[in-house]
Design a protein around this motif. Structure first.
Motif, mmCIF file in Angstrom:
data_model
loop_
_atom_site.group_PDB
_atom_site.id
_atom_site.type_symbol
_atom_site.label_atom_id
_atom_site.label_comp_id
_atom_site.label_asym_id
_atom_site.label_seq_id
_atom_site.Cartn_x
_atom_site.Cartn_y
_atom_site.Cartn_z
ATOM 1 N N ASP A 88 -10.650 -7.921 -14.957
ATOM 2 C CA ASP A 88 -9.646 -7.121 -14.167
ATOM 3 C C ASP A 88 -10.437 -6.130 -13.139
ATOM 4 O O ASP A 88 -11.684 -5.461 -13.694
ATOM 5 N N LYS A 89 -10.032 -5.510 -12.084
ATOM 6 C CA LYS A 89 -10.584 -4.609 -11.362
ATOM 7 C C LYS A 89 -9.271 -3.643 -11.071
ATOM 8 O O LYS A 89 -8.385 -4.229 -10.571
ATOM 9 N N PHE A 90 -9.147 -2.240 -11.117
ATOM 10 C CA PHE A 90 -8.477 -1.548 -10.824
ATOM 11 C C PHE A 90 -8.892 -0.347 -9.732
ATOM 12 O O PHE A 90 -10.121 0.209 -10.174
ATOM 13 N N ASN A 91 -8.112 -0.194 -8.732
ATOM 14 C CA ASN A 91 -8.567 0.945 -7.790
ATOM 15 C C ASN A 91 -7.386 1.866 -7.413
ATOM 16 O O ASN A 91 -6.210 1.470 -7.395
ATOM 17 N N ILE A 92 -7.827 3.045 -7.129
ATOM 18 C CA ILE A 92 -6.670 3.928 -6.508
ATOM 19 C C ILE A 92 -7.284 4.333 -5.291
ATOM 20 O O ILE A 92 -8.414 4.646 -4.921
ATOM 21 N N TYR A 93 -6.429 4.062 -4.214
ATOM 22 C CA TYR A 93 -6.810 4.423 -2.865
ATOM 23 C C TYR A 93 -5.567 5.561 -2.218
ATOM 24 O O TYR A 93 -4.574 5.667 -2.974
ATOM 25 N N THR A 94 -6.295 6.177 -1.109
ATOM 26 C CA THR A 94 -5.109 7.121 -0.388
ATOM 27 C C THR A 94 -4.209 6.121 0.111
ATOM 28 O O THR A 94 -4.377 5.183 0.629
#
Length: 254
Positions: A159-165
């Motif tokens: 898995d990859k998890f990201n938080i963006y604006t």
């Protein structure tokens, strides 16, 4: 005297002609016994290798973990969807109509999706599955060259998890934090396979992966901790598979 003479001549003529008549009879022809019926029974036993492809969806829910109390605050859910392609290798053995097997499978994937956080509207949470692997046992029932089976075992997902604006805010699309995770879980599935040649088969399969929940700390690009979330997920997939098996049909006589 003449009657006696003619009678003797007739008896001699009859005696001479009898063997000739027997010799003229045709010999009785020899008839070969009919061959026994032979039926080809498809045998699923042996090692096999194959390729697969299809699509899937991973349902993920994010919960923000409060730094001091550990209290959970829901941030919403999304479905990460996309395609996958990979391969499998395994071994099956057949007893009467029952088929048993062991299989290892590895796939590349692109299941991705996102949602705007319901707790922090300036943030967009995004997830992606890059790959997964399955190690399973199988139990099936065969109707000659048609096999139905169920499977179950272990699974691992990258898995990859990201938080963006979030869109609508300054710097929309800017990466705020990220984390990677290899998560183990369980899997169950079922499939239907058709042997279209002595060593070739094609089939369809459904798999569900249980991955549960895991708490991760997402780090800012500089490496400092940005936010901690508990993320739960499950995966559903549909695959088309083609296998080549070492072996061949057995011949049964009846």
């Amino acid at each position: 005297m003449k009657k006696i003479l003619f009678g003797a001549i007739g008896i001699v003529a009859l005696g001479l002609s009898a063997p000739a008549s027997a010799a003229d009879l045709a010999a009785r022809p020899y008839t070969k016994a009919p061959a026994p019926m032979v039926a080809t029974i498809y045998d699923w036993s042996g090692f096999y290798i194959g390729i697969n492809g299809g699509g899937g969806s991973s349902h993920k829910c994010w919960d923000f973990v409060a730094p001091t109390t550990g209290t959970l605050f829901g941030e919403g859910c999304h479905n990460a969807t996309g395609g996958t392609v990979g391969g499998q290798i395994g071994y099956r053995w057949q007893s009467a109509n029952w088929v048993f097997g062991l299989e290892g499978q590895g796939n590349w994937a692109d299941f991705s999706g996102d949602n705007v956080s319901t707790l922090i509207p300036t943030q967009r949470n995004r997830s992606k599955i890059d790959a997964f692997g399955l190690i399973t046992g199988q139990v099936g029932y065969a109707w000659n060259n048609v096999l139905f089976y169920v499977k179950g075992g272990g699974a691992v997902v990258a898995d990859k998890f990201n938080i963006y604006t979030a869109p609508g805010f300054a710097g929309a699309g800017t990466l705020l934090a990220s984390a990677s995770d290899n998560r183990w879980g369980g899997t169950v599935g079922a499939g239907l396979e058709f042997g279209f040649a002595p060593n070739w088969s094609v089939g369809v399969e459904y798999d569900h992966i249980f991955l549960g929940s895991r708490t991760l700390t997402l780090n800012a690009p500089g490496g400092t901790a940005f936010q901690t979330d508990r993320i739960s997920q499950n995966v559903d997939m549909g695959l088309v598979r083609v296998n080549y098996r070492w072996g061949g049909p057995v011949i049964a006589k009846y």
